[in-house]
Design an enzyme around this catalytic site. Structure first.
Site, short mmCIF file in Angstrom:
data_model
loop_
_atom_site.label_atom_id
_atom_site.label_comp_id
_atom_site.label_asym_id
_atom_site.label_seq_id
_atom_site.Cartn_x
_atom_site.Cartn_y
_atom_site.Cartn_z
N ASP A 221 0.83 -1.20 0.00
CA ASP A 221 0.00 0.00 0.00
C ASP A 221 0.87 1.26 0.00
OD1 ASP A 221 -2.79 1.01 0.39
OD2 ASP A 221 -1.94 1.87 2.21
N GLU A 271 14.46 -15.21 0.85
CA GLU A 271 14.76 -16.25 1.85
C GLU A 271 13.85 -17.46 1.66
OE1 GLU A 271 14.04 -14.32 5.61
OE2 GLU A 271 15.68 -12.90 5.32
#
Ligand code: GLC
Length: 565
Positions: A221, A271
């Site tokens: 956002d 990751e």
């Protein structure tokens, strides 16, 4: 030459070459869910996570690849949930973390990915950090997580500058001790200070929290707002109220040092196996989208140009070329016709018969008249919206569909003022009606207390015309917008392979400038007639059309897909 009086769908006889190496998100159709308006399982009028889980079969039958869930976190709903109290929990009215896990499991079992909304520009004023900041003195570490400044004048009773909130009124709110905090949106949404390392570290923890729970990615956002230049002297609002600039010179938006934040996020996404994905909501100049869509950053950024385009071949061509520019830089174009912040596309395209008047502003002006003037031509708007989505779905890249677009829903233009929830309506003092008209809870059945949305009434009043647009009603009609979406998404799965794209010039159909046609891999061609007169169809196999094709011709405001030799 195909002839038909009904929208037509035929499976192509053979699938073109597939590019197996393309990651799923590069061609994904992502369905945007506004949770409190999607499906209510417990009758409190607010849609919830178990409600969404119960509709996974619907999402499967629609044929979407992923859903993006707007915020479902604990919130006072001062801005529809974009005022987040706690980034790592579920609002009790919407369910529990266990409900969230059930939803992820159900979606993944249906082979649908899930993106969640992350809201890093501001917290809510009920977030533990902000409560702590208010209880702490000026200059404290707790206040440094936000943007506090001293008020002006001997009594410090004037805001630090004349900046305005995007929702109207001053961007500064006093806290009673001579200091003010900055909020570019509602006063309940204090802006965070992204120069503070504890803020950065905590958001990385939030990304890991949801990635560990199995989410496939994030919608970010106000991605262009995090880094701000609060150095004095402040530039006057009259100089900076135009927010979209091509050069990174605005003190509040699209700053040069922002990509560094997203490089840190990319390290977190990487990751995971597979790496998590992200898409930026960044209201920036088209030439600066890449800064967010870069592969070492968020990876994708919404192209909002189509949402602002008029229903004109010149506008569509310009916007498509702009997205193809992203593609040529190795980025993924990200198309959409609307979202929870913009007037419904069917209404926008039905407001004015004359081309060149379908802007969002036209629709906002119409809303201010309580949906009376100018007259809305519902059928025209729906026809154009159907033609538009077939264009989008034929383009290379990813497409976002806001819930209800697949039903051809119109804006609810006559919500009574007392029912409005959007802070934009309240803070603008009547200058804006706000965004509630596209957020009215979905109709699932033609009757019932809230047209199948839930066992009780909905949180916003639904109009009587919703009955005809319900999922159940449209599922029964072969010519409904829902049937068109289902057919288009099924075909797209087979056809949308690879990035190849070529414009077919007006000489191709001997059609003039009112027709927009382009070619995709495997002889897939999309043709749209924006003009007033029907045009001839190409030789080839008709795959799908957004409306009837009387006399074997393509009428105005209609798109058809073909396979041509
Ligand atoms: C984004 C959201 C919008 C919200 C605003 C503030 O633009 O899409 O709904 O009001 O951010 O969070």
């Amino acid at each position: 030459m195909p002839t038909s009086d009904e929208p037509t769908s035929d499976e192509p006889t053979s699938a073109p070459d597939t590019d197996q190496a393309a990651p799923w998100w590069r061609t994904a159709v992502v369905y945007q869910i506004y949770p409190r308006s999607f499906a209510d399982s417990d009758g409190d009028g607010i849609g919830d996570l178990p409600g969404i889980t119960s509709r996974v079969p619907y999402l499967s039958s629609l044929g979407v690849d992923a859903v993006w869930l707007c915020p479902f976190y604990p919130s006072a709903l001062a801005d529809g949930g974009y005022d987040v109290d706690d980034y790592r929990d579920v609002d009790p009215r919407l369910g529990t973390l266990a409900d969230f896990d059930d939803l992820v499991t159900a979606l993944h079992a249906a082979d649908i990915k899930i993106l969640v909304d992350v809201v890093p520009n501001h917290t809510s004023d009920r977030h533990a950090w902000f409560v702590e900041a208010l209880a702490s003195p000026a200059g404290s570490a707790a206040r440094n997580r936000y943007i506090f400044r001293d008020g002006l004048g001997p009594d410090q009773d004037r805001p630090p500058n004349d900046w305005e909130s995007l929702f109207g009124g001053s961007a500064w709110e006093p806290v009673g001790d001579g200091q003010y905090y900055l909020h570019m949106f509602a006063a309940e949404q204090p802006d965070l200070n992204w120069h503070d390392d504890s803020v950065r570290a905590d958001f990385r923890a939030t990304l890991r929290f949801w990635a560990d729970r199995g989410v496939d990615g994030f919608r970010v956002d106000v991605a262009h707002g995090l880094i701000k230049d609060l150095n004095e002297p402040y530039r006057p609002w009259s100089e900076i109220s135009e927010v979209i600039r091509p050069d990174g010179s605005h003190p509040l938006w699209d700053r040069e040092d922002l990509p560094e934040v997203y490089r840190e996020w990319r390290a977190v996404f990487d990751e995971y196996v597979p790496p998590r994905i992200a898409v930026a909501e960044a209201s920036v100049h088209p030439t600066r989208r890449s800064r967010y869509a870069a592969s070492d950053g968020l990876g994708m950024a919404f192209n909002f140009e189509m949402q602002d385009a008029d229903w004109l071949p010149s506008d569509y061509r310009r916007v498509i070329d702009s997205g193809l520019g992203d593609l040529s830089r190795g980025e993924t174009p990200t198309w959409l016709l609307g979202c929870h912040d913009s007037p419904r596309v069917a209404t926008r395209y039905g407001l004015a018969r004359n081309p060149g008047r379908n802007s969002q502003q036209t629709a906002r002006d119409w809303l201010l008249t309580d949906g009376r003037l100018p007259e809305l031509d519902r059928a025209l708007g729906e026809r154009r919206a159907r033609a538009a989505v077939l264009i989008l779905l034929a383009l290379p890249g990813s497409t976002y569909v806001f819930q209800g677009e697949e039903l051809g829903l119109h804006e609810v233009g006559d919500l009574p003022s007392a029912a409005l929830q959007d802070p934009m309506a309240q803070r603008s003092g009547g200058k804006e009606k706000g965004r509630d008209g596209c957020r009215v809870p979905l109709p699932w059945t033609p009757d019932g207390p809230s047209y199948g949305f839930g066992p009780g009434p909905a949180n916003l009043p639904q109009p009587a015309w919703f009955a005809d647009y319900s999922v159940a009603s449209e599922s029964e009609r072969a010519d409904s917008t829902l049937s068109l979406y289902r057919a288009a998404l099924a075909l797209r799965r087979v056809l949308a392979t690879g990035d190849e794209f070529g414009w077919l010039d007006s000489g191709w159909l001997d059609s003039g400038d009112d027709v927009l046609a382009f070619r995709r891999p495997g002889g897939w061609v999309s043709v749209t007639n924006f003009g007033g007169q029907p045009v001839g169809l190409p030789d080839g196999q008709l795959l799908l059309a957004s409306g009837a094709l009387p006399d074997g011709r393509l009428p105005s405001d209609t798109t058809a897909w073909f396979r041509v030799p």
